[in-house]
Design an enzyme around this catalytic site. Structure first.
Site, PDB file in Angstrom:
ATOM      1  N   TYR A   1     -10.807  -0.179  10.910  1.00 54.99           N
ATOM      2  CA  TYR A   1     -12.172   0.056  10.139  1.00 54.99           C
ATOM      3  C   TYR A   1     -12.478  -0.490   8.890  1.00 54.99           C
ATOM      4  CZ  TYR A   1      -8.464   2.625   7.562  1.00 54.99           C
ATOM      5  OH  TYR A   1      -7.376   2.652   6.738  1.00 54.99           O
ATOM      6  N   LYS A   2     -11.358  -1.576   8.563  1.00 56.35           N
ATOM      7  CA  LYS A   2     -11.885  -2.604   7.531  1.00 56.35           C
ATOM      8  C   LYS A   2     -12.795  -3.706   8.069  1.00 56.35           C
ATOM      9  CE  LYS A   2      -8.160  -0.800   4.817  1.00 56.35           C
ATOM     10  NZ  LYS A   2      -6.613  -0.420   4.705  1.00 56.35           N
TER      11      LYS A   2
ATOM     12  N   ASP B   1       2.115  -5.964   8.186  1.00 57.87           N
ATOM     13  CA  ASP B   1       0.839  -5.031   7.911  1.00 57.87           C
ATOM     14  C   ASP B   1      -0.402  -5.731   7.921  1.00 57.87           C
ATOM     15  OD1 ASP B   1      -1.195  -3.441   7.388  1.00 57.87           O
ATOM     16  OD2 ASP B   1       0.217  -1.690   6.611  1.00 57.87           O
TER      17      ASP B   1
ATOM     18  N   ARG C   1     -12.632  -4.638  -7.223  1.00 57.89           N
ATOM     19  CA  ARG C   1     -12.342  -5.341  -5.839  1.00 57.89           C
ATOM     20  C   ARG C   1     -13.467  -5.612  -5.157  1.00 57.89           C
ATOM     21  NH1 ARG C   1      -8.267  -2.721  -1.163  1.00 57.89           N
ATOM     22  NH2 ARG C   1     -10.157  -1.294  -1.226  1.00 57.89           N
TER      23      ARG C   1
ATOM     24  N   PHE D   1       0.829  -1.144   0.065  1.00 60.46           N
ATOM     25  CA  PHE D   1       0.006   0.020  -0.052  1.00 60.46           C
ATOM     26  C   PHE D   1       1.138   1.269  -0.119  1.00 60.46           C
ATOM     27  CE2 PHE D   1      -3.085   3.159   2.027  1.00 60.46           C
ATOM     28  CZ  PHE D   1      -4.184   2.717   1.219  1.00 60.46           C
TER      29      PHE D   1
HETATM   30  C1  PLP Z   1      -5.766   0.849   4.610  1.00 53.04           C
HETATM   31  C2  PLP Z   1      -4.516   0.794   4.371  1.00 53.04           C
HETATM   32  C3  PLP Z   1      -3.731   1.801   5.028  1.00 53.04           C
HETATM   33  C4  PLP Z   1      -4.521   3.284   5.385  1.00 53.04           C
HETATM   34  O1  PLP Z   1      -3.596   3.581   6.445  1.00 53.04           O
HETATM   35  P1  PLP Z   1      -4.405   4.918   7.353  1.00 53.04           P
HETATM   36  O2  PLP Z   1      -3.376   5.550   8.158  1.00 53.04           O
HETATM   37  O3  PLP Z   1      -5.197   3.944   8.212  1.00 53.04           O
HETATM   38  O4  PLP Z   1      -5.219   5.751   6.284  1.00 53.04           O
HETATM   39  C5  PLP Z   1      -2.498   1.452   5.247  1.00 53.04           C
HETATM   40  N1  PLP Z   1      -1.784   0.431   4.780  1.00 53.04           N
HETATM   41  C6  PLP Z   1      -2.427  -0.608   4.089  1.00 53.04           C
HETATM   42  C7  PLP Z   1      -1.857  -1.964   3.788  1.00 53.04           C
HETATM   43  C8  PLP Z   1      -3.790  -0.580   4.205  1.00 53.04           C
HETATM   44  O5  PLP Z   1      -4.383  -1.453   3.601  1.00 53.04           O
END
Ligand code: PLP
Length: 398
Positions: free
Chosen positions: A210-211, A185, A357, A114
């Site tokens: 939040y996911k 992560d 997705r 990400f």
């Molecule tokens: C959703 C996601 C994020 C988002 O980070 P936030 O700081 O919560 O906005 C970061 N890394 C990964 C791998 C994600 O899937």
């Protein structure tokens, strides 16, 4: 299967006429969260005012909820704490790992990670000096990129675009063989599939709530530090809430005990209230049942779409061990296709450049919804319903 998924479904408030295949991006509202937040706002914030920090246990909330999440990710009690956003927690974990492996200058990650994780690493390494390097390789090249220069391996277990899942235990072992620390992560793993952090010997892990954990937009992230490192890892973002004695107001930082030191500032009490209520659902779920059902839903979707939509190309591994809880398809007009789907009540999302997705979350989705979603998608593709100007204008959030 012991878990009663019709009971978990009844715990969510989903709008009528919507098939929600985006719980991998923002989980839906657990009914208990609405009531719990209202109660914390009225009775605790309104009634107790500042006394809430002690009377309502606000101060311990990041640690208490960390323990409840620990259970879902195979972590030891007392090894997880809540706070901040996932991006911040990535920075914190990576900074600690680099300090613990101070003779080395390389961080390995993969090109499917990400972007925020990569950006955080870039910013951190830049501030540490020009001899630090982020080595980004294709996912299949990760094992070969590990050598004696590597301080930390930083990976997201499940790829946010394709849903491809790494073998956490094997890669962690490989990192340890070359003397590197492993940071995972779990953004698309926590609440999506069984995770065994302790068994895999992960050094650090981070994730959001939040996911798949349904804490609501802006819900706090979590960080895990393996107990064997808990008293040596030093937080680069050293805030007063991670101090040994926050209310001593000591001008010099002294790290708090164990995982407490990874706290930074004032915890988001209202978001934590939503998270606390959202976590109740998990008291009724066996993660093995969840995984079996999630794969069943994914398989059904793949089979249906491949039979009915020849223009969509599967981007997710078919092999169960190699995928998470989402299924992705590629199409050059993916954005428009997704907009047309959303207009028909099937909510998934789009990730550039061409990925459609779909998240499969057994807590509130069954085979009927999957079949219905396939039917609607098939009609959109067959009749080219996506080929309309209003579906091609990109919104800010995709
Ligand atoms: C959703 C996601 C994020 C988002 O980070 P936030 O700081 O919560 O906005 C970061 N890394 C990964 C791998 C994600 O899937």
């Amino acid at each position: 299967m012991k878990t009663d998924f019709s009971a978990t479904r009844a715990m969510f408030d989903l709008p009528e006429g919507v098939i929600y295949l985006d719980g991998n991006s923002l989980g839906p509202l657990p009914k208990a969260a609405q009531a719990r937040v209202a109660e914390v706002v009225g009775r605790e914030w309104g009634g107790m005012l500042i006394r809430g920090w002690t009377q309502a246990g606000w101060m311990e909330q990041p640690r208490r909820l960390g323990d409840r999440i620990a259970r879902l990710i195979g972590a030891e009690p007392g090894s997880v704490v809540m706070g901040d956003t996932l991006s911040i927690k990535v920075y914190q974990a990576l900074a600690s790992a680099l300090e613990m492996n101070a003779g080395r200058r390389v961080v390995v990650s993969d090109s499917g990670n990400f972007p925020s994780d990569l950006y955080m690493a870039q910013g951190l390494l830049r501030s540490l000096g020009p001899d630090y390097q982020l080595r980004v390789v294709a996912p299949e090249e990760v094992p070969g990129a590990l050598d004696d220069d590597v301080a930390a391996l930083m990976l997201t277990e499940v790829d946010y675009r394709t849903g491809r899942k790494y073998d956490m235990a094997a890669l962690t072992a490989r990192a340890h063989e070359v003397g590197a620390l492993a940071l995972w992560d779990l953004a698309h793993s926590a609440g999506a599939l069984p995770v065994r952090l302790a068994e895999a010997r992960a050094d650090f892990a981070v994730g959001c709530t939040y996911k798949y954990l349904n804490s609501g937009p802006g819900g706090p992230a979590f960080i895990y530090v393996a107990p064997r490192h808990a008293e040596t890892a030093r937080p680069a973002l050293a805030g007063w809430m991670g101090h040994e004695a926050p209310f001593a107001f000591d001008p010099d930082y002294r790290p708090g005990r164990g995982i407490e030191r990874m706290r930074v500032g004032t915890p988001p009490i209202l978001q934590l209230a939503a998270l606390e209520a959202a976590l109740e659902v998990w008291d009724h779920v066996d993660m093995r049942d969840l995984r079996a059902r999630s794969l069943e839903l994914g398989d059904r979707f793949i089979a249906g779409v491949e039979a009915a939509c020849p223009d969509l190309v599967l981007a997710t591994p078919r092999v169960h061990e190699e995928r998470g809880s989402q299924v992705s398809f590629r199409h050059p007009e993916g954005y428009a296709v997704m907009q047309a789907l959303i207009a028909e009540g099937v909510i998934g999302d789009f990730r550039a450049p061409d990925i459609l997705r779909f998240g499969f979350t057994p807590l509130y989705l069954g085979l009927e919804e999957v079949d219905r979603a396939v039917e609607i998608l098939a009609r959109i593709m067959a009749e080219k319903l996506w080929d309309r100007p209003e579906f091609k204008t990109r919104a800010v959030v995709t």
